[in-house]
Every structure is written in C-alpha cells, then in structure tokens.
Write an enzyme that holds these catalytic residues in place. Structure first.
Site, PDB file in Angstrom:
ATOM      1  CG  HIS A  43      -4.804  17.789  15.779  1.00 31.87           C
ATOM      2  ND1 HIS A  43      -4.967  17.798  14.416  1.00 31.87           N
ATOM      3  CD2 HIS A  43      -5.189  19.022  16.219  1.00 31.87           C
ATOM      4  CE1 HIS A  43      -5.420  18.990  14.052  1.00 31.87           C
ATOM      5  NE2 HIS A  43      -5.566  19.751  15.115  1.00 31.87           N
ATOM      6  NE  ARG A  83      -2.273  25.086  16.732  1.00 31.01           N
ATOM      7  CZ  ARG A  83      -3.544  24.706  16.556  1.00 31.01           C
ATOM      8  NH1 ARG A  83      -4.435  25.599  16.151  1.00 31.01           N
ATOM      9  NH2 ARG A  83      -3.916  23.457  16.753  1.00 31.01           N
ATOM     10  CB  SER A 120     -14.083  26.945  13.876  1.00 32.71           C
ATOM     11  OG  SER A 120     -12.698  26.717  13.850  1.00 32.71           O
ATOM     12  CG  ASP A 146      -7.476  23.784  22.511  1.00 33.94           C
ATOM     13  OD1 ASP A 146      -7.510  25.017  22.380  1.00 33.94           O
ATOM     14  OD2 ASP A 146      -7.969  23.003  21.687  1.00 33.94           O
ATOM     15  CG  HIS A 191     -12.986  22.825  17.117  1.00 34.15           C
ATOM     16  ND1 HIS A 191     -11.647  22.921  16.864  1.00 34.15           N
ATOM     17  CD2 HIS A 191     -13.587  23.691  16.228  1.00 34.15           C
ATOM     18  CE1 HIS A 191     -11.430  23.806  15.889  1.00 34.15           C
ATOM     19  NE2 HIS A 191     -12.604  24.281  15.492  1.00 34.15           N
TER      20      HIS A 191
HETATM   21  N1  CMX Z   1      -7.835  11.106  25.325  1.00 32.97           N
HETATM   22  C1  CMX Z   1      -8.484   9.925  25.291  1.00 32.97           C
HETATM   23  N2  CMX Z   1      -8.847   9.301  24.155  1.00 32.97           N
HETATM   24  C2  CMX Z   1      -8.507   9.890  22.997  1.00 32.97           C
HETATM   25  C3  CMX Z   1      -7.793  11.103  22.946  1.00 32.97           C
HETATM   26  C4  CMX Z   1      -7.473  11.725  24.170  1.00 32.97           C
HETATM   27  N3  CMX Z   1      -6.855  12.900  24.226  1.00 32.97           N
HETATM   28  N4  CMX Z   1      -7.592  11.419  21.644  1.00 32.97           N
HETATM   29  C5  CMX Z   1      -8.156  10.440  20.919  1.00 32.97           C
HETATM   30  N5  CMX Z   1      -8.722   9.518  21.725  1.00 32.97           N
HETATM   31  C6  CMX Z   1      -9.478   8.335  21.353  1.00 32.97           C
HETATM   32  C7  CMX Z   1     -10.693   8.733  20.521  1.00 32.97           C
HETATM   33  O1  CMX Z   1     -11.759   9.162  21.357  1.00 32.97           O
HETATM   34  C8  CMX Z   1     -10.965   7.437  19.762  1.00 32.97           C
HETATM   35  O2  CMX Z   1     -11.585   6.554  20.671  1.00 32.97           O
HETATM   36  P1  CMX Z   1     -12.721   5.506  20.176  1.00 32.97           P
HETATM   37  O3  CMX Z   1     -12.079   4.690  19.109  1.00 32.97           O
HETATM   38  O4  CMX Z   1     -13.062   4.777  21.417  1.00 32.97           O
HETATM   39  O5  CMX Z   1     -13.844   6.340  19.648  1.00 32.97           O
HETATM   40  C9  CMX Z   1      -9.558   6.913  19.498  1.00 32.97           C
HETATM   41  O6  CMX Z   1      -8.703   7.523  20.480  1.00 32.97           O
HETATM   42  C10 CMX Z   1      -9.024   7.248  18.114  1.00 32.97           C
HETATM   43  O7  CMX Z   1      -9.128   8.643  17.940  1.00 32.97           O
HETATM   44  P2  CMX Z   1      -8.084   9.421  16.998  1.00 32.97           P
HETATM   45  O8  CMX Z   1      -8.266   8.908  15.607  1.00 32.97           O
HETATM   46  O9  CMX Z   1      -6.739   9.385  17.591  1.00 32.97           O
HETATM   47  O10 CMX Z   1      -8.597  10.926  17.145  1.00 32.97           O
HETATM   48  P3  CMX Z   1      -9.746  11.684  16.306  1.00 32.97           P
HETATM   49  O11 CMX Z   1      -9.150  12.169  15.029  1.00 32.97           O
HETATM   50  O12 CMX Z   1     -10.983  10.841  16.197  1.00 32.97           O
HETATM   51  O13 CMX Z   1     -10.092  12.888  17.266  1.00 32.97           O
HETATM   52  C11 CMX Z   1      -9.584  14.688  18.741  1.00 32.97           C
HETATM   53  C12 CMX Z   1      -9.227  13.992  17.417  1.00 32.97           C
HETATM   54  C13 CMX Z   1      -8.824  15.993  18.822  1.00 32.97           C
HETATM   55  C14 CMX Z   1     -11.094  15.002  18.714  1.00 32.97           C
HETATM   56  C15 CMX Z   1      -9.219  13.736  19.898  1.00 32.97           C
HETATM   57  O14 CMX Z   1      -7.851  13.500  19.916  1.00 32.97           O
HETATM   58  C16 CMX Z   1      -9.680  14.256  21.260  1.00 32.97           C
HETATM   59  O15 CMX Z   1     -10.842  14.039  21.635  1.00 32.97           O
HETATM   60  N6  CMX Z   1      -8.765  14.993  22.011  1.00 32.97           N
HETATM   61  C17 CMX Z   1      -9.148  15.609  23.270  1.00 32.97           C
HETATM   62  C18 CMX Z   1      -9.938  16.893  23.028  1.00 32.97           C
HETATM   63  C19 CMX Z   1      -9.058  17.989  22.472  1.00 32.97           C
HETATM   64  O16 CMX Z   1      -7.984  18.267  22.966  1.00 32.97           O
HETATM   65  N7  CMX Z   1      -9.559  18.671  21.420  1.00 32.97           N
HETATM   66  C20 CMX Z   1      -8.878  19.855  20.865  1.00 32.97           C
HETATM   67  C21 CMX Z   1      -8.262  19.629  19.470  1.00 32.97           C
HETATM   68  C22 CMX Z   1      -7.650  20.908  18.943  1.00 32.97           C
HETATM   69  C23 CMX Z   1      -8.697  21.920  18.600  1.00 32.97           C
HETATM   70  O17 CMX Z   1      -9.504  21.663  17.679  1.00 32.97           O
HETATM   71  O18 CMX Z   1      -8.780  22.979  19.249  1.00 32.97           O
END
Ligand code: CMX
Length: 440
Positions: free
Chosen positions: A318, A327, A241, A373, A271
């Site tokens: 994250h 937070r 964002s 979140d 996000h």
């Molecule tokens: N549950 C399951 N799998 C997850 C995970 C979770 N909570 N967090 C990361 N992973 C997975 C990723 O999908 C990725 O899988 P692949 O290799 O199969 O594609 C792997 O673990 C490595 O990811 P990462 O490097 O740890 O995480 P990223 O930096 O790529 O992504 C985020 C970060 C937040 C998008 C991810 O942790 C996620 O999808 N979390 C759940 C959604 C969420 O809570 N988002 C809110 C974030 C805060 C905000 O912006 O408001």
C-alpha cells in the site's frame, strides 16, 4: 429541503467559517517540505489535499470521521436482525459528521430507493457495447450516459450563484448513488446471466436490494454486501479514485463526469482492479499446483515465482498503510463466521501467513501486509459470485459514497480548481546547479 440536506448545509456553513478563520490566522504555516523524490515518485506523503470524510493512519488504518472500522461495525445502524453496518448510515456520517440514528439511515435508504429509476437510454448505451466488454468499461459508459440527468450541469448552464453549487451537487450525488446498484446489476445480469434481469425490491435496503438484483437471495450474502459497501466507501482523499473525482470535480465538471473519472482510475490493477487480480492469481495458483488447498510451502514458492517473473503479488502492499489493512481484518472476521471451511478463503488466510515475510525480505516493498483487495474476492466467490472481472464494479458502487460525499464538501467549502505546479527535468537540473553555486 430534506432534513439531511438541511443538516449538511448547517455543518458545512459552520466549517467554512472555521476554515476562513484558520486560514486568516495560519494560512502561511508550513505543513512540511516537498522533496525532489516526492515530485518524481507519486507525491507520497505530501499533505496537499483536504478531504473531510475520512483520515488514514499508516499503522491503524482508516477512520471515518474519527471512527475505526471495528467501531463502525458496532455503532452504525443495521437492518432488523442484521449484524453488519448499513452503508446508508456511513454516508450520513461522512456527510454530516454525526453518528446516524436508525431513522437517519432508514431515511437515506428510502430516499435512494425513491430515486433509483434508471432512464431507458442508459440501458440502451450498455446494450450497444459488445457483451464481453469489461464490466468497468460498461459501468463507466453507463455513468456518462446518466449524465443527461445532472441537475448541476443544467443549473450551471442556466446560471447559478457559486454559493448554490453545493445544493445541486448534493442532489446529483444522491440520485447517482441511488441508481448505481441498478446499473451494476444490469451489467452483471447482461454479461453473465443471459440478460435475465431482476426488478428491484423497494422494500429492501440499498445493499440488500443490490444483492437481490444481482440474483443472490441468501441473507448472509446480503450481510456481506452491507459490510463490503461500508468498508470500501472511502480511504481519505489521495487515492486514485478519490483524487481523480476531486480533481475533475474541481473544474466544475458535474458529479457524473467527476465520478466517472474516479471510476476509470479505480479500474487500474494497482488500485481497485486488484480485487479481480487477486482471485485470478489464487485460482492460477490452485490450478498450477493441482489442489484447492495448497500447503504454506507451496504458496511460499509460488509467491517467490511471481516475484521472480517481475510481477506484483496482488492484494499486498500500500502507498500509505504499513500494517494489515483493517478492511482485510473485517473480511477475515466475516469469513471466520460465515465460511471458515471454504478452500479459497482458507488459501487467502494461508497466503496471509506466508506472504509478508517473503515480501519484506525483498527489502524494497514498503508495506508487506495485505490490503482490502486481498480478501474480498474469496468471500464473493464463496457465495457464488464467481465472475471476478465484475468485482471492481462492486468496489465502485461503494466508493461512490465516499467520493461523492467529499465532492459535496468540496463545493460547500468553495474549493477552487486544483492546479499544482509541475516541473521538468531540465528545470530540476538548472535548479540543482543554482543550489550548488549558492552553496559554493
Ligand atoms: N508485489 C510485488 N512488488 C511490490 C508489491 C507487491 N505486492 N508492492 C510493492 N511492490 C514493489 C513496487 O512495485 C516497487 O517496485 P520498483 O521499485 O521495482 O518499482 C517497490 O516494491 C516499492 O513500492 P512501494 O513503495 O512499497 O509501493 P507503492 O507505494 O509504489 O505502491 C501499491 C503501492 C499498492 C501500488 C503496490 O504495493 C502494489 O502494486 N501492490 C499490488 C497491487 C494491489 O494490491 N493494489 C491494491 C491497493 C489497494 C487499492 O487501492 O485498492
């Protein structure tokens, strides 16, 4: 010119001169190298942006102008008899770098109250959408409709000097922030309360009035809104964002257009929409297990099931953080004080006890800890704000403070249009072949 604007001009002018000197002397200094994997994988960790309002440390969490969340809860101005910080004070801090006095926060609050009138055509645009349209789509449509009010766009058409861009950006930012709670509350009351709208109360602070217009008069809920609007405001410049607002703003799109871009990004489930997804996931868990308070063992097997279905556990992980998000901790503290026996809040805490080790055991999730979140929906639900698809709109109102303060800075510092280099896989293969030849 109001004194906050005057102060912003003063600090931004000094900072622009400082940056000029730094760049004249160190402009060629290398901040780091860019790996091929970073080009393909979301530019993680590439220090290619400047955002003055806050800085994120992977282990410690966010600091706004050097102040952590616990420090802000202590030091920012509060309403009479209030315990939680007012986001008006945080906005002042992000804009000027100075800790606000009570008078500074009250001045911002009064300015926003004065500017909060929303033109009729914005409500008409909302009304033209089917009532079941997702609240974030209604929110983005309303922000675009409000763009008719842009002082920046008007002044640009009339012809203004580059050195005055910040001035009109500042005016738009203040007016837009002032109007967002009214728009958000309108969407909420339209979608969930049969269109029975509540008039603003000009005597209340920005968050208190927001709670009032949503239809919640409980003082603890107002406190929650103050905390919520403060902690969601900014998370340095690279999140979707903030980056989208900055990127679109760099084309000199006015603050309404730029902020709308940020909000369409916030509406993504990885996000800001994660707050909606978290509460859905928890409610599904409670439904499937047939209990409001599942045991830790039951929660653990549900988490494993979610992972085995190839889904993410929302609220965990994250891109930058490598510890529990402060937070999340701030909201947990609020919950311990205001609703320690709420079954959904307790379930959030039980998930926190079991999820990290399960996520860590996958060996691929870099951050097994909860983000902001993971907690927010359970507190809103406790006070009766149960319509989870509205939660990201609340996040958006708060995020406006950070990204629009940043946009003021972008303009004041004269940042150019953003245009990183992109490459193709064919280019990469050719480049790798050349590297191989040179090494041979
Ligand atoms: N549950 C399951 N799998 C997850 C995970 C979770 N909570 N967090 C990361 N992973 C997975 C990723 O999908 C990725 O899988 P692949 O290799 O199969 O594609 C792997 O673990 C490595 O990811 P990462 O490097 O740890 O995480 P990223 O930096 O790529 O992504 C985020 C970060 C937040 C998008 C991810 O942790 C996620 O999808 N979390 C759940 C959604 C969420 O809570 N988002 C809110 C974030 C805060 C905000 O912006 O408001």
């Amino acid at each position: 010119m109001g004194y906050v604007k005057e102060r912003f001009k003063e600090v931004a002018t000094a900072k622009a001169a400082e940056i000029k000197e730094i760049l004249a002397e160190h402009g060629d200094a290398e901040l780091g190298k860019v790996l091929l994997s970073q080009a393909y994988q979301g530019a993680r960790g590439v220090p290619a942006l400047v955002s003055e309002t806050s800085l994120l440390d992977p282990n410690e969490g966010i600091r706004f102008r050097g102040y952590s969340i616990p420090q802000l809860r202590d030091k920012l101005p509060k309403v009479d008899n209030g315990q939680e910080p007012c986001p008006e004070g945080l906005f002042f801090l992000m804009l000027t770098g100075d800790l606000p006095s009570d008078e500074d926060a009250a001045h911002i609050s009064a300015t926003w109250a004065r500017r909060s009138h929303v033109p009729t055509h914005v409500f008409q645009v909302i009304e033209s959408l089917p009532v079941n349209t997702h609240p974030m789509t209604q929110f983005c449509s309303a922000i675009l409709a409000l763009q008719t009010e842009s002082k920046f766009a008007k002044a640009y058409q009339e012809g203004i000097s580059k050195k005055d861009y910040w001035d009109y950006t500042y005016e738009d930012a203040m007016t837009l922030i002032a109007r967002l709670p009214r728009i958000a509350a309108y969407i909420y009351r339209r979608k969930y309360k049969g269109g029975q709208h509540i008039q603003p109360d000009g005597m209340l602070d920005w968050s208190g009035n927001f709670a009032h217009m949503l239809g919640f008069e409980n003082e603890s809920f107002r406190e929650l809104m103050r905390l919520y609007m403060t902690i969601h405001a900014d998370h340095e410049g690279g999140n979707v964002s903030a980056h989208a607002t900055h990127l679109v703003g760099s084309a000199l799109s006015d603050p309404y257009l730029a902020f709308c871009a940020g909000m369409t990004g916030l509406a993504g489930p990885l996000h800001g929409l994660a707050n909606q997804e978290v509460i859905r996931w928890i409610e599904e868990l409670q439904r499937e297990l047939g209990t409001q308070e599942p045991s830790k063992e039951q929660i653990a097997s549900y988490i494993k099931q979610t992972l085995s279905e190839g889904k993410v556990v929302p609220g965990y992980g994250h891109a930058v953080l490598r510890q529990t998000d402060p937070r999340f901790v701030a909201q947990m503290e609020f919950g311990k004080k205001h609703c320690p026996d709420d079954p959904t809040v307790k379930t959030v805490w039980n998930v926190y006890e079991v999820a990290p080790s399960i996520l860590e055991a996958t060996g691929k999730i870099k951050n097994p800890w909860p983000n902001v979140d993971a907690h927010s929906g359970s507190l809103l639900k406790h006070f009766g704000l149960v319509e989870e698809d509205f939660y990201t709109v609340l996040f958006g109102c708060s995020r406006a403070l950070g990204v629009l303060a940043s946009l003021c800075w972008d303009r004041a510092l004269g940042f150019p249009i953003e245009r990183p280099k992109s490459i193709t896989t064919e280019w990469v293969k050719g480049w790798l072949a050349k590297q191989g030849e040179m090494a041979a």
